[in-house]
Design a protein around this motif. Structure first.
Motif, PDB file in Angstrom:
ATOM      1  N   CYS A  35     -12.156-126.060-107.442  1.00 20.55           N
ATOM      2  CA  CYS A  35     -11.404-127.280-107.117  1.00 20.55           C
ATOM      3  C   CYS A  35     -11.273-128.244-108.301  1.00 20.55           C
ATOM      4  N   CYS A  87      -8.263-130.986-107.663  1.00 17.87           N
ATOM      5  CA  CYS A  87      -7.311-130.763-106.576  1.00 17.87           C
ATOM      6  C   CYS A  87      -7.262-132.078-105.792  1.00 17.87           C
ATOM      7  N   ILE A  99      -9.562-131.070 -96.571  1.00 23.46           N
ATOM      8  CA  ILE A  99      -8.735-130.355 -95.587  1.00 23.46           C
ATOM      9  C   ILE A  99      -9.298-128.947 -95.392  1.00 23.46           C
TER      10      ILE A  99
END
Ligand code: SF4
Length: 501
Positions: A35, A87, A99
Motif C-alpha cells: 500500500c 494508496c 475499504i
C-alpha cells in the motif's frame, strides 16, 4: 463463488473479499511494504475495475482517487511525513485499508500477482518475493494457495472479465516467482486487444520510444514538444499510456475516460500507411464508432500524406518557439516590460537560486498549492481549474523522477522558502523545452526573472531555440507567450477519419 452477476449491467463483477487471504492479518499490520509506493505513478499501484470503483466509492473512498471511473489505477497521495506515496485508501495511522471489505481483486490477489512472462507472450501467476511473509512461507503452502486461486480464476466468464482490463496484468518482474501459466486469460486478452503485445508505458520503455522517435525523422530543432517520450510519460498518472509494435512502427496509445486515441502518428523508419491503418483498426475495435478514435500531434510535414490516406486534419494549438538569445538578452523596446520586471525583482528581493534536489519536493508541493489558490483567486475559468487539478499528478512525477527522466530543475528561495521552480529538458541538441514554471505571484518580476535565467543557462549550454509549449487555449497564457515574440508557431494537427469526427 468468485464472481456474481451485476444486475445493472449484466457483466461479471468480483465479489468483495472473495479470494482467500494467505498472509495472516497480524503479519500484514506489522509490514511496511504493501500500500506504499516510491513514485506517484508506480506500476504496482492497485487497479480498480468500474465495479470495484463503485464499491470503493460506496465504502467512502474519495472520487479523486480515480482518474477514469471506467477502470483505473488509483491516484496515489503523498506521504506527508516522507518522500513516498500511499494508496488513498491506506490509513497510515493504523496501517489499515479503509475499504478492506471492498478492496479490489488486484489487492485480494497479493502476494500472488498476475503478470506477463519475460517474452511478453503469456500471462502467468507468480508470487512476489517483496512480501516478507512469502519468504518464510513453506513452498507447498504457497502452491496450495495458488492452486485455489487459479481454480477461481479459471471459472467461466472470469478470464473474459479480467481480459477486459489489461492493466490488471502487470509487467514481468524478476522478483516474482512464476508458479503457472494462464492460457485461458492470455487468449481472452489477445481476443480483446489484438495479437501484438500491448505494453503499459513505463520508465524503462522511454529509450525504446525515443529510438523510434529518432527513426521517424520527425524530431528536429523546430519540432513539436510532443516528439519526446518524457512529454507523454509525465501524464502517465492521469491518462494510461500504452505502446504496441505494429508493422515495424511504435504506436503510442493513450487511454482517456472518453476512450483510446493515438498520442502520436506511428513512429518508425518506414511509411506510416500500414501501421496507421492497423492502429486505427484497433481503435475502432476498442472505441466502437466513437469519434474519440484519432491521431494527436500530427506535424505539418505529415499533413499531405494523411490527407491522401483519407484523414481530416484539424488545427490544434501550436507550440511557441523562441530564439534563445532573444529571451536570454531581453534587449530592445519589445522586451522593455519583461526587462523592467526582472530588474525590479532583482532590486527588491533577497533570494537564492539553486538546482532542484529531491529534498525540495515538499517545498515545491507547498508552492504549487499556493499558486493554484492564487490562480483561482484571480477568477480562473472552470477549464483552467480542471487543468490545474490535472497538472498536479504531472508535477508529482517530475519532482519524483526528474533525474531518471533527464529533466533539470531550478528553485528560487526567498527567506528560505521555495517561491519559484522550473523544469525543462533538451528536445534536441539545440532546442531546450521549458516544461513547467511555477512562481509565487505575490513577487513582481519573479516569473520573468526565472524564465530569463532558464534561457540564459540554456544559451550557455548551446541552445538556439526555446520551446515553451502551447497555450492550452488560455487567454492569459496566450498573451504572455505572445509578449515574448515567438520566432515561429509550430503547427499541430489532429487527424481523424473522414466521416468519424
Ligand atoms: S486498496 Fe487497500 S489493500 Fe489495496 S493498496 Fe489500497 S490500502 Fe492497500
Amino acid at each position: 463463488m468468485f464472481v456474481s452477476a451485476n444486475r445493472r449491467s449484466g457483466v461479471f463483477v468480483t465479489r468483495p473479499s472473495a479470494l482467500p487471504q494467505f498472509v495472516p492479518t497480524r503479519t500484514c499490520l506489522q509490514c511496511e511494504v504493501c500500500c506504499r509506493f516510491p513514485d506517484p505513478d508506480s506500476a504496482l499501484r492497485p487497479y480498480f475495475t468500474e465495479e470495484e470503483i463503485t464499491c470503493a466509492l460506496d465504502g467512502g473512498l474519495e472520487g479523486t482517487a480515480f482518474p477514469n471511473r471506467q477502470g483505473s489505477q488509483v491516484m496515489l497521495v503523498p506521504d506527508p511525513q516522507g518522500e513516498g506515496y500511499f494508496c488513498p485508501a491506506f490509513d497510515s495511522a493504523t496501517s489499515q485499508c479503509r475499504i478492506y471489505a471492498q478492496r479490489p481483486l488486484d489487492c485480494q490477489l497479493y502476494p500472488l500477482a498476475l503478470m506477463w512472462d519475460e517474452a511478453h507472450t503469456h500471462i502467468v501467476l507468480g508470487w512476489d518475493t517483496k512480501c516478507p511473509f512469502m519468504r518464510e512461507a513453506r513452498p507447498d503452502e504457497i502452491q496450495q494457495h495458488a492452486d485455489r486461486v487459479m481454480a477461481l480464476l479459471d471459472q467461466p466468464g472470469v478470464s473474459e472479465h479480467l481480459g477486459a482490463h489489461p492493466r490488471l496484468i502487470g509487467r514481468f518482474q524478476e522478483d516474482v516467482i512464476v508458479l503457472a501459466g494462464l492460457p485461458r486469460l492470455t487468449e481472452a486478452l489477445a481476443g480483446q486487444w489484438g495479437g501484438a503485445p500491448l505494453h503499459r508505458l513505463t520508465l524503462e520503455d522511454l529509450p525504446h520510444v525515443t529510438r523510434a522517435l529518432d527513426l521517424s525523422g520527425l524530431c528536429g530543432p523546430q519540432s513539436l514538444a510532443a516528439y519526446s517520450a518524457v512529454y507523454h510519460y509525465i501524464w502517465n498518472g492521469l491518462l494510461a499510456y500504452w505502446w504496441m509494435e505494429l508493422q515495424g512502427a511504435v504506436c503510442l496509445f493513450a487511454q482517456s475516460p472518453d476512450g483510446w486515441f493515438l498520442a502520436l502518428p506511428p513512429l518508425g523508419a518506414g511509411s506510416i500507411e500500414a501501421p496507421l491503418g492497423d492502429a486505427m483498426e484497433l481503435l475502432r475495435r476498442w472505441n466502437g464508432d466513437s469519434p474519440v478514435s484519432r491521431v494527436e500531434n500530427v506535424p505539418s510535414q505529415l499533413v499531405p500524406e494523411l490527407e491522401r490516406l483519407g484523414y481530416r486534419l484539424t488545427p490544434k494549438n501550436p507550440d511557441y518557439l523562441y530564439r534563445a538569445t532573444d529571451l536570454a538578452a531581453l534587449a530592445g523596446d519589445r522586451y522593455k516590460s519583461q526587462r523592467a520586471l526582472c530588474n525590479r525583482f532583482e532590486r527588491e528581493q533577497s533570494f537564492q537560486v539553486s538546482a532542484y534536489q529531491a529534498g525540495d519536493r515538499q517545498g515545491c508541493r507547498a508552492l504549487l498549492k499556493d499558486w493554484s489558490r492564487q490562480k483561482q483567486g484571480d477568477g480562473l475559468d472552470p477549464f483552467g481549474v480542471m487543468l490545474l487539478a490535472d497538472a498536479e499528478s504531472a508535477h508529482e512525477i517530475i519532482w519524483s523522477q526528474a533525474a531518471a527522466l533527464g529533466v533539470v530543475g531550478t528553485v528560487v528561495r526567498i527567506h528560505g522558502r521555495i517561491c519559484a521552480y522550473t523544469f525543462g529538458y533538451w528536445l534536441t541538441n539545440t532546442t531546450f523545452y521549458v516544461l513547467v514554471e511555477i512562481t509565487d505571484r505575490t513577487f513582481p518580476g519573479l516569473a520573468q526573472y526565472l524564465f530569463r535565467e532558464t534561457c540564459r543557462t540554456a544559451v550557455a549550454e548551446g541552445a538556439a531555440y526555446i520551446n515553451a509549449m502551447d497555450d492550452a487555449d488560455l487567454p492569459g497564457l496566450r498573451a504572455s507567450k505572445e509578449a515574448y515574440h515567438p520566432a515561429m508557431l509550430i503547427p499541430n494537427f489532429l487527424a481523424s477519419r473522414v466521416g468519424e469526427s
